[in-house]
Structure formats: C-alpha cells, structure tokens
Scaffold this active site. Sequence first.
Site, PDB file in Angstrom:
ATOM      1  N   ARG B 123       0.811  -1.235   0.000  1.00 35.73           N
ATOM      2  CA  ARG B 123       0.000   0.000   0.000  1.00 35.73           C
ATOM      3  C   ARG B 123       0.838   1.277   0.000  1.00 35.73           C
ATOM      4  NH1 ARG B 123      -2.917  -3.085   3.727  1.00 35.73           N
ATOM      5  NH2 ARG B 123      -4.794  -4.017   2.807  1.00 35.73           N
ATOM      6  N   LYS B 144       2.566  11.614 -10.608  1.00 32.15           N
ATOM      7  CA  LYS B 144       1.641  10.766 -11.372  1.00 32.15           C
ATOM      8  C   LYS B 144       2.376   9.512 -11.803  1.00 32.15           C
ATOM      9  CE  LYS B 144      -1.691  13.678 -13.791  1.00 32.15           C
ATOM     10  NZ  LYS B 144      -2.173  13.915 -15.170  1.00 32.15           N
ATOM     11  N   GLU B 186       8.271  18.131 -24.597  1.00 37.32           N
ATOM     12  CA  GLU B 186       7.605  18.490 -23.325  1.00 37.32           C
ATOM     13  C   GLU B 186       8.205  19.778 -22.749  1.00 37.32           C
ATOM     14  OE1 GLU B 186       4.947  16.899 -21.745  1.00 37.32           O
ATOM     15  OE2 GLU B 186       5.076  14.761 -22.216  1.00 37.32           O
ATOM     16  N   LYS B 228       6.716  22.921 -14.036  1.00 36.90           N
ATOM     17  CA  LYS B 228       5.925  21.778 -13.591  1.00 36.90           C
ATOM     18  C   LYS B 228       5.698  21.840 -12.081  1.00 36.90           C
ATOM     19  CE  LYS B 228       4.405  17.316 -14.019  1.00 36.90           C
ATOM     20  NZ  LYS B 228       4.390  16.078 -14.801  1.00 36.90           N
ATOM     21  N   GLU B 238      -4.835  17.257  -9.853  1.00 36.79           N
ATOM     22  CA  GLU B 238      -5.433  17.595 -11.149  1.00 36.79           C
ATOM     23  C   GLU B 238      -6.932  17.818 -11.074  1.00 36.79           C
ATOM     24  OE1 GLU B 238      -3.793  15.553 -14.543  1.00 36.79           O
ATOM     25  OE2 GLU B 238      -5.555  15.981 -15.740  1.00 36.79           O
ATOM     26  N   ARG B 242      -3.838  21.858 -12.912  1.00 38.47           N
ATOM     27  CA  ARG B 242      -2.885  20.871 -13.413  1.00 38.47           C
ATOM     28  C   ARG B 242      -3.231  20.360 -14.807  1.00 38.47           C
ATOM     29  NH1 ARG B 242       0.290  16.062 -10.116  1.00 38.47           N
ATOM     30  NH2 ARG B 242       1.352  15.241 -11.942  1.00 38.47           N
ATOM     31  N   ASN B 246      -1.667  19.057 -19.795  1.00 35.73           N
ATOM     32  CA  ASN B 246      -2.104  18.132 -20.837  1.00 35.73           C
ATOM     33  C   ASN B 246      -2.217  18.777 -22.210  1.00 35.73           C
ATOM     34  OD1 ASN B 246      -2.309  15.821 -19.213  1.00 35.73           O
ATOM     35  ND2 ASN B 246      -4.243  16.573 -18.367  1.00 35.73           N
ATOM     36  N   HIS B 249      -2.072  16.672 -25.290  1.00 36.23           N
ATOM     37  CA  HIS B 249      -2.101  15.278 -24.855  1.00 36.23           C
ATOM     38  C   HIS B 249      -3.385  14.532 -25.214  1.00 36.23           C
ATOM     39  CE1 HIS B 249       1.584  16.200 -22.819  1.00 36.23           C
ATOM     40  NE2 HIS B 249       1.649  15.000 -22.257  1.00 36.23           N
ATOM     41  N   HIS B 253      -2.331  11.333 -26.900  1.00 35.99           N
ATOM     42  CA  HIS B 253      -2.578  10.000 -26.342  1.00 35.99           C
ATOM     43  C   HIS B 253      -3.366   9.129 -27.314  1.00 35.99           C
ATOM     44  CE1 HIS B 253      -1.980  11.162 -21.822  1.00 35.99           C
ATOM     45  NE2 HIS B 253      -0.845  10.898 -22.434  1.00 35.99           N
ATOM     46  N   HIS B 266       6.098   9.250 -27.252  1.00 38.90           N
ATOM     47  CA  HIS B 266       5.172  10.142 -26.550  1.00 38.90           C
ATOM     48  C   HIS B 266       5.390  11.609 -26.959  1.00 38.90           C
ATOM     49  CE1 HIS B 266       2.619  11.620 -23.339  1.00 38.90           C
ATOM     50  NE2 HIS B 266       3.618  12.372 -22.889  1.00 38.90           N
TER      51      HIS B 266
HETATM   52  N1  LIG Z   1       4.095  10.686 -15.004  1.00 39.51           N
HETATM   53  C1  LIG Z   1       4.024  11.766 -15.734  1.00 39.51           C
HETATM   54  O1  LIG Z   1       3.656  12.836 -15.250  1.00 39.51           O
HETATM   55  C2  LIG Z   1       4.437  11.700 -17.176  1.00 39.51           C
HETATM   56  C3  LIG Z   1       4.622  12.877 -17.904  1.00 39.51           C
HETATM   57  C4  LIG Z   1       5.046  12.757 -19.209  1.00 39.51           C
HETATM   58  C5  LIG Z   1       5.292  11.531 -19.760  1.00 39.51           C
HETATM   59  N2  LIG Z   1       5.095  10.400 -19.047  1.00 39.51           N
HETATM   60  C6  LIG Z   1       5.353   9.093 -19.596  1.00 39.51           C
HETATM   61  O2  LIG Z   1       6.747   9.000 -19.912  1.00 39.51           O
HETATM   62  C7  LIG Z   1       6.925   8.011 -20.926  1.00 39.51           C
HETATM   63  C8  LIG Z   1       7.899   8.506 -21.941  1.00 39.51           C
HETATM   64  O3  LIG Z   1       9.111   8.818 -21.308  1.00 39.51           O
HETATM   65  P1  LIG Z   1      10.499   8.703 -22.041  1.00 39.51           P
HETATM   66  O4  LIG Z   1      10.440   9.383 -23.332  1.00 39.51           O
HETATM   67  O5  LIG Z   1      11.521   9.084 -21.063  1.00 39.51           O
HETATM   68  O6  LIG Z   1      10.511   7.166 -22.409  1.00 39.51           O
HETATM   69  P2  LIG Z   1      11.439   5.947 -22.067  1.00 39.51           P
HETATM   70  O7  LIG Z   1      11.551   5.732 -20.628  1.00 39.51           O
HETATM   71  O8  LIG Z   1      10.900   4.823 -22.863  1.00 39.51           O
HETATM   72  O9  LIG Z   1      12.879   6.367 -22.652  1.00 39.51           O
HETATM   73  C9  LIG Z   1      13.040   6.538 -24.030  1.00 39.51           C
HETATM   74  C10 LIG Z   1      14.106   5.582 -24.599  1.00 39.51           C
HETATM   75  O10 LIG Z   1      15.389   6.026 -24.217  1.00 39.51           O
HETATM   76  C11 LIG Z   1      16.120   4.991 -23.583  1.00 39.51           C
HETATM   77  N3  LIG Z   1      16.963   5.670 -22.624  1.00 39.51           N
HETATM   78  C12 LIG Z   1      16.557   6.263 -21.467  1.00 39.51           C
HETATM   79  N4  LIG Z   1      17.587   6.916 -20.932  1.00 39.51           N
HETATM   80  C13 LIG Z   1      18.652   6.721 -21.721  1.00 39.51           C
HETATM   81  C14 LIG Z   1      19.992   7.179 -21.699  1.00 39.51           C
HETATM   82  N5  LIG Z   1      20.403   8.007 -20.745  1.00 39.51           N
HETATM   83  N6  LIG Z   1      20.821   6.759 -22.669  1.00 39.51           N
HETATM   84  C15 LIG Z   1      20.370   5.964 -23.656  1.00 39.51           C
HETATM   85  N7  LIG Z   1      19.110   5.536 -23.750  1.00 39.51           N
HETATM   86  C16 LIG Z   1      18.268   5.920 -22.792  1.00 39.51           C
HETATM   87  C17 LIG Z   1      15.080   4.090 -23.044  1.00 39.51           C
HETATM   88  O11 LIG Z   1      15.564   2.768 -22.906  1.00 39.51           O
HETATM   89  C18 LIG Z   1      13.998   4.168 -24.115  1.00 39.51           C
HETATM   90  O12 LIG Z   1      14.329   3.312 -25.173  1.00 39.51           O
HETATM   91  C19 LIG Z   1       5.540   7.727 -21.475  1.00 39.51           C
HETATM   92  O13 LIG Z   1       5.117   6.477 -21.009  1.00 39.51           O
HETATM   93  C20 LIG Z   1       4.667   8.824 -20.890  1.00 39.51           C
HETATM   94  O14 LIG Z   1       3.331   8.432 -20.706  1.00 39.51           O
HETATM   95  C21 LIG Z   1       4.668  10.481 -17.762  1.00 39.51           C
HETATM   96 ZN   LIG Z   2       3.433  14.087 -21.598  1.00 36.21          ZN
END
Ligand SMILES: NC(=O)c1ccc[n+]([C@@H]2O[C@H](COP(=O)([O-])OP(=O)(O)OC[C@H]3O[C@@H](n4cnc5c(N)ncnc54)[C@H](O)[C@@H]3O)[C@@H](O)[C@H]2O)c1
Ligand SMILES: [Zn+2]
Lengths: 365, 365
Positions: B123, B144, B186, B228, B238, B242, B246, B249, B253, B266
């Site tokens: 939990r 989030k 972003e 942020k 949100e 907040r 989006n 988005h 999405h 993304h």
């Molecule tokens: N929680 C939130 O508030 C929030 C906000 C925006 C996005 N997201 C989520 O984030 C995700 C996308 O994030 P992302 O773009 O970081 O994706 P990701 O974690 O998939 O990373 C992108 C790619 O880069 C590689 N990688 C990561 N760091 C590296 C490094 N230092 N060197 C080499 N390769 C590296 C990863 O293996 C992957 O292939 C989505 O799922 C999205 O929904 C969440």
């Molecule tokens: Zn995003």
Amino acid sequence: MREVTVELGERSYPIYIGEGLIEQAGEYFTKHEISKKSPLMIVTDENVASRHLSKLEVALQGAGFQVVSTIVKPGEKSKSLSVFEDLITKALEAGLDRKSTIVALGGGVVGDLAGYVAASYMRGIKFIQVPTTILAHDSSVGGKVAVNHPLAKNIIGAFHQPELVLYDLSTLQTLPLRDVKAGLSEVIKSGLIWDAEFVDWIDNNAERLLALDEEALGYALYMGCNIKAQVVSQDERENSLRMILNLGHTIGHALEAVAGYNELLHGEAISIGMIGSARLGVKLGGSEEIYTVTKRVLSRMGLPVGLPEHLDIDAIMEAMLHDKKFSEGTMVFVVPTAIGEVIIDHSVSTELVREIVEQLKQEAV
Amino acid sequence: MREVTVELGERSYPIYIGEGLIEQAGEYFTKHEISKKSPLMIVTDENVASRHLSKLEVALQGAGFQVVSTIVKPGEKSKSLSVFEDLITKALEAGLDRKSTIVALGGGVVGDLAGYVAASYMRGIKFIQVPTTILAHDSSVGGKVAVNHPLAKNIIGAFHQPELVLYDLSTLQTLPLRDVKAGLSEVIKSGLIWDAEFVDWIDNNAERLLALDEEALGYALYMGCNIKAQVVSQDERENSLRMILNLGHTIGHALEAVAGYNELLHGEAISIGMIGSARLGVKLGGSEEIYTVTKRVLSRMGLPVGLPEHLDIDAIMEAMLHDKKFSEGTMVFVVPTAIGEVIIDHSVSTELVREIVEQLKQEAV
Ligand SMILES: NC(=O)c1ccc[n+]([C@@H]2O[C@H](COP(=O)([O-])OP(=O)(O)OC[C@H]3O[C@@H](n4cnc5c(N)ncnc54)[C@H](O)[C@@H]3O)[C@@H](O)[C@H]2O)c1
Ligand SMILES: [Zn+2]
Ligand SMILES: NC(=O)c1ccc[n+]([C@@H]2O[C@H](COP(=O)([O-])OP(=O)(O)OC[C@H]3O[C@@H](n4cnc5c(N)ncnc54)[C@H](O)[C@@H]3O)[C@@H](O)[C@H]2O)c1
Ligand SMILES: [Zn+2]
C-alpha cells in the site's frame, strides 16, 4: 438507524447501520452528491448478486443513477490482479470517467477488490461500500484496499477511503452460518484490543449473535465500527496505533497463505491467530485470564482455536517472513496485556513465535 | 548544481539538477534518510542498465545501502500490468519491506512503472526518481504514476510523490537523438502553457539543445521542472490548474494508442497534438501567431507536426472518447489563447475536434 463517523479531515465519512438501507440507497447516494451523469459500477459476487443485487439496482435506477453491474466469482481467489484487470476493462468498456463511482456490494473480498479498482482507475475515483457480511464491519471501514499475490496476502493495494458506508443489516440474514461465525471473529478482535466490557457483552450474547438477532447484531456491529473508526481516525496510514487492528493477523495471514486461501476463512484463521497472541501475552508476563477469556469467547462462537493437523510449521514460519508487519528485520507482534488492552511488541523472537505455533497444534478444539 | 522544490506540504521534495550526481547518490540518499537496513530496489531498462546502472549501484553500495536491481525491456510496452506484477514478485522475493525504497533509473516509462509499484507495494513505500531522459523532467515531477491498459494509456495508476529527484545531466549524453527531440517536446510544452519568454529562448537555442550543450540543457530542464513544480504545487490531484499540463495530450494519447504505443514516441505524438491545439486556439479566436510560433519551434526541433498518412481518423476519434479528460460527456481541451497562455475549454464540440484532426493530415512536415 445508527451512525458512526470516521473522522479523517476532508476524507471523513459516515457509516450508516440499519435495516432496509439498500432500498433507500438512492436517497443516500443523492445526499452524498454521487454523479447521475457519469455511469456508476456495482461490483459484487455471485452469491450476493442472486440475493441482493436487484434490490440495489432498482433503488439506484429509480433515483436516476446510470448503473452497470459486474459479478465476480465468490471467494478469496477473486482478490487477484487478474480479476482486478478484468474489472478495469469492464469499467473502461462501460465508459466510467473521473466523476464515476464504484460501489462494492458484498463482503470483504468484494470490498477490497472493488476498492483497489476505485483507487487505481484513472488514479482514483469515488468509492462506496455496501457491506453484506459481518466481517465487512471491519473491512469496509478504514480505506485499506488490496488484492493478493500468490506469495503474500493484501500485498498490492492502496489507502482509499469510501464516500460512505451503507450497512444494511437485513442482508446478513442470508449469510451462511460459517461466515457469520468468521465475521464475529473480527468483532471479538475489536473488543480484545479496545474494550473489556464489550468482550464481556459478547461473551453473554453469543447465542443471540449466532441466531442473527437483529438488535444484538446492530449493537455489535455499531460497536465494532466505532472501535475501528476511532483507531483509524488517529492513524490512517498505519504508522503506529492502527497496527493493533492486526491482533491475531500475523499468524492468521500465514495460515491463510499456507492453507491456500481456501480451507480457512479469514475470520477462522485470525481466531487461531488470536489464541496464539493470547498465549504470547501470557508468556510475556500477562495474566492467565488473557488466554482463558480469549479462548472461551472464541469457542463459544464456534470458532476454531487450534491449528489444523496437516499444516506444516516450517511453511507457516516462512510465510510469516513475507508479512508486511516485519520491518527492518525485527519481528513485530500485537500482544495483549489484559483483556481489552494490547501493545505493539517490536522484539518478539522467531523462536518464541515458533514455540507458540507448535503449541497451537496441541490446542484442543 | 541547480535545485527546484516541489511544494506539497508534508509531501514536499527537492529536484537536484546537475552533472555527475549519480556518483554522489549515496550522500543524497543518506541525507534524505533512506533506510540502509531494508533492501532498496532499482528498476531500470536494458538500454539504461548497460550505460548507467553500475555507477548507481557502486555509489549506493559504497554508502552502505542494500541494493537489488531489476531490469525491464525498454519501451512503452513495459508499462503494463504484467510487468508491474513481475516487479511486485521481484520485490517480494528480494524481501522489500515497508521501510524499503524503490528507485526508478531511466526515462518516463521506468519512472511511471516503478512509481506505480512503489505506490502499490504494501500500500505504498518510498520512491526516488533518477531520470535519464529529457522527457523525464516532466514525468519525474508531480507524482503521477501509472501503467497502460490495451484500451487506454495511463488508466491504472496513483498519485505517489517521490522523496527526491536526482537529475544527473551526464546521463543525457548517451540518449539517442530521436529521444532528445521527443523530450524537448515536453520542454516546449512547459513554455507554451506558462512562459512566452522561455518559448523565445528555446526558439533561439534549438541547436545548442539538440547538440546536448550542457549549459543550455541545464537551464532548459531547470525551467521545465520549475514550471511543472509550480503547477503541481497548486493542484496536486489535477482538479483544475494541473490540467494545463495536458496541452496536446488529448490528441497525442489517442495517436499513441492508435499507432500501437510503438510507432510514435510520446513526445512526437504530443508534438502533433500541440499543433492541433494551436489550430484550435486560432479557431476559437486566438491570434494566428499561436499556430505559427508553435509550429516553428517544434519544426526547428525536428519534431513531427503532421499526422502519419496511414492513421485512421475514426480510430483516433474513438480513442479520444476513452480519454480520462472527458468527464460527464463533455469534451475538455487545453486551448492556447496566446504563446505562454492556455485555458481549459470544457465545451469543445466533437465535430470541431474531428475537423482539426483531419487538418493534421494535410499539415506539411
Ligand atoms: N508521469 C508523468 O507525469 C508523465 C509525464 C510525461 C510523460 N510520461 C510518460 O513518460 C513516458 C515517456 O518517457 P520517455 O520518453 O523518457 O521514455 P522511455 O523511458 O521509454 O525512454 C526513451 C528511450 O530512451 C532509452 N533511454 C533512457 N535513458 C537513456 C539514456 N540516458 N541513454 C540511452 N538511452 C536511454 C530508453 O531505454 C527508451 O528506449 C511515457 O510512457 C509517458 O506516458 C509520464
Ligand atoms: Zn506528456
Ligand atoms: N480492508 C480491510 O481493512 C480488511 C479487514 C478485514 C478483512 N479484510 C478482507 O476481507 C476478506 C474477508 O471478508 P468476508 O469474510 O466478508 O469474505 P467474502 O467477501 O468472501 O464473503 C464471505 C462469503 O459470503 C458470501 N456472502 C457475502 N454476503 C452474503 C450474504 N449477505 N448472503 C449470503 N452470502 C453472502 C460471499 O459470496 C462469500 O462466499 C478477506 O479477503 C480479508 O483480507 C479486509
Ligand atoms: Zn482481518
């Protein structure tokens, strides 16, 4: 109608306890500003559905709510991540949105499962408990929701408080006797941790309770909810005081896991666990009465007080090591110091616990 | 070293941004009272593990932490309930207890996934973000966490704030160019919703950012985290403000879902989405500049601004109807009113959205 308030600041909510409340669900939900524009999903199990679902559906539809119902298989096995996933799919298909509400109609299994769906769907939507078992006086109050993992019970979950709890005593009339007894086990627990007079009252009213006398039942559940509400108000996230609600649960959860979540009901397992705790209490300096009274009340209620012969002690000890209550390597136990009083002991040795578990095998039933 | 504080009362936490911070992880974790008695689990993906995991392990082990590492496959597909379940199993097998911490080393995928494990295990246990992508300046701040469902993205999740965020800029040097661009999408979004001057700065520094110039990157990520943090501090759950995060988005999405969480990153999907929002802003009375500046900055960063030819418009519209942002039947959109300013419009008609999506097909890339 009796009412208990769980005081949790902006997350406070009422528990309504009385007969025929389901027929008035429309009014209660309206009063609590549950959305009529967004679909609402009732989660229940097959046993409860056949007896009480249509009453709730009719009451809510009559008041203008958009109702979708989902029925899961009865029993602890439904508290799994795969049933959780099915429910999320159903919620998506039914178009539930951020203003939607999930209603748990059933016992602790349905409450814990549906509550975790409500906690997780779109990162949390509204949740209402409509408990239909005696045990649910405990499970429907306090916001602990979870599903099980094959390696440990309730390990995947959240704290998600309901908007209200609608406890319709009439539904209890259809409860099988075995579940009546198992539910009374948690009522006894509430007494043992908090209120010696209430334990005495239970001791004197065991027969009325087992016969589902509505006046006795109403009082016992009111008392049980009240004790739980007081504990939870003081420690929502189980940092300290709330742990006392786990009396008998460290051994009890291990028994459930080893018996395969099937053979022993939760209330039965903690009955045996409370005997263990009582023995521990005496071992650690408490009066012999702790053990004799605990055993008398539980036996009078027809609850098991000894370990089933075939359960393996090594397996039970192993299961306890996965228990959430062991933090940073120490073994933590809720230990009675008198009837109606417990302490949290952070230094119980594994050897002593093993000795207690072994004695439970000798316990006459 | 730069520092941003996310102000959330008792859940407040710092974001440390600088070079070589992973080497100092032991000191930061110690300062934040992370337990050395309970095991700590690092969750990362294969790409990040080969480049940065051992540095973090060595730093933490050197400071006396008990470290277990788990490596998942890279990519959005790992943000699933089944990988979530695997991680819970690993955590149980490694003996994580209530005082344990889960550390996400990676991008948004690892952050969201590991964060949901931390939110749910027993939990809720402690959580630390060690972001390694540019996009993660967004995903690692604000609490989030979630996994995807085949029918909708991020639908199963929680709000679970980290103890701290340790943003080591040095890790970004190994990031593939495509992910650099997607991450900057972003950053541009943060500017578009909050700060016209910052959009201007990005416009003038696009090349330095794409070349991973450390000074430029440090400033851009500091600004992004800062925006942020301000938004999240005012509206953790949100309920209103907040939602502006989006921007782009709702369409984005839907594109990700229709393209199968594979073809479009993304950041790329929301780049196209932000073009849609900009067009919507102009349609609803904003100046033409909203569209031209948005398009110029995104194009300069090498991000896609038009819809891939083969994506089906009906499927995209259908996917949007499952989006969390549609509450009680109305369509809600974040709409720019100028560069650096947006409003939440609760009454955008489906027809208008369809028109915008159709125009995105004509958009020159
Ligand atoms: N929680 C939130 O508030 C929030 C906000 C925006 C996005 N997201 C989520 O984030 C995700 C996308 O994030 P992302 O773009 O970081 O994706 P990701 O974690 O998939 O990373 C992108 C790619 O880069 C590689 N990688 C990561 N760091 C590296 C490094 N230092 N060197 C080499 N390769 C590296 C990863 O293996 C992957 O292939 C989505 O799922 C999205 O929904 C969440
Ligand atoms: Zn995003
Ligand atoms: N969340 C908490 O704080 C908390 C506290 C205590 C127990 N629990 C959980 O509660 C669960 C046990 O609860 P339970 O004993 O209510 O189990 P349950 O929900 O499985 O109900 C017991 C049985 O009675 C049937 N049933 C329920 N209501 C009925 C009715 N009115 N008429 C006829 N049959 C009916 C059910 O179908 C089931 O077969 C366990 O999973 C336990 O972990 C949770
Ligand atoms: Zn219990």
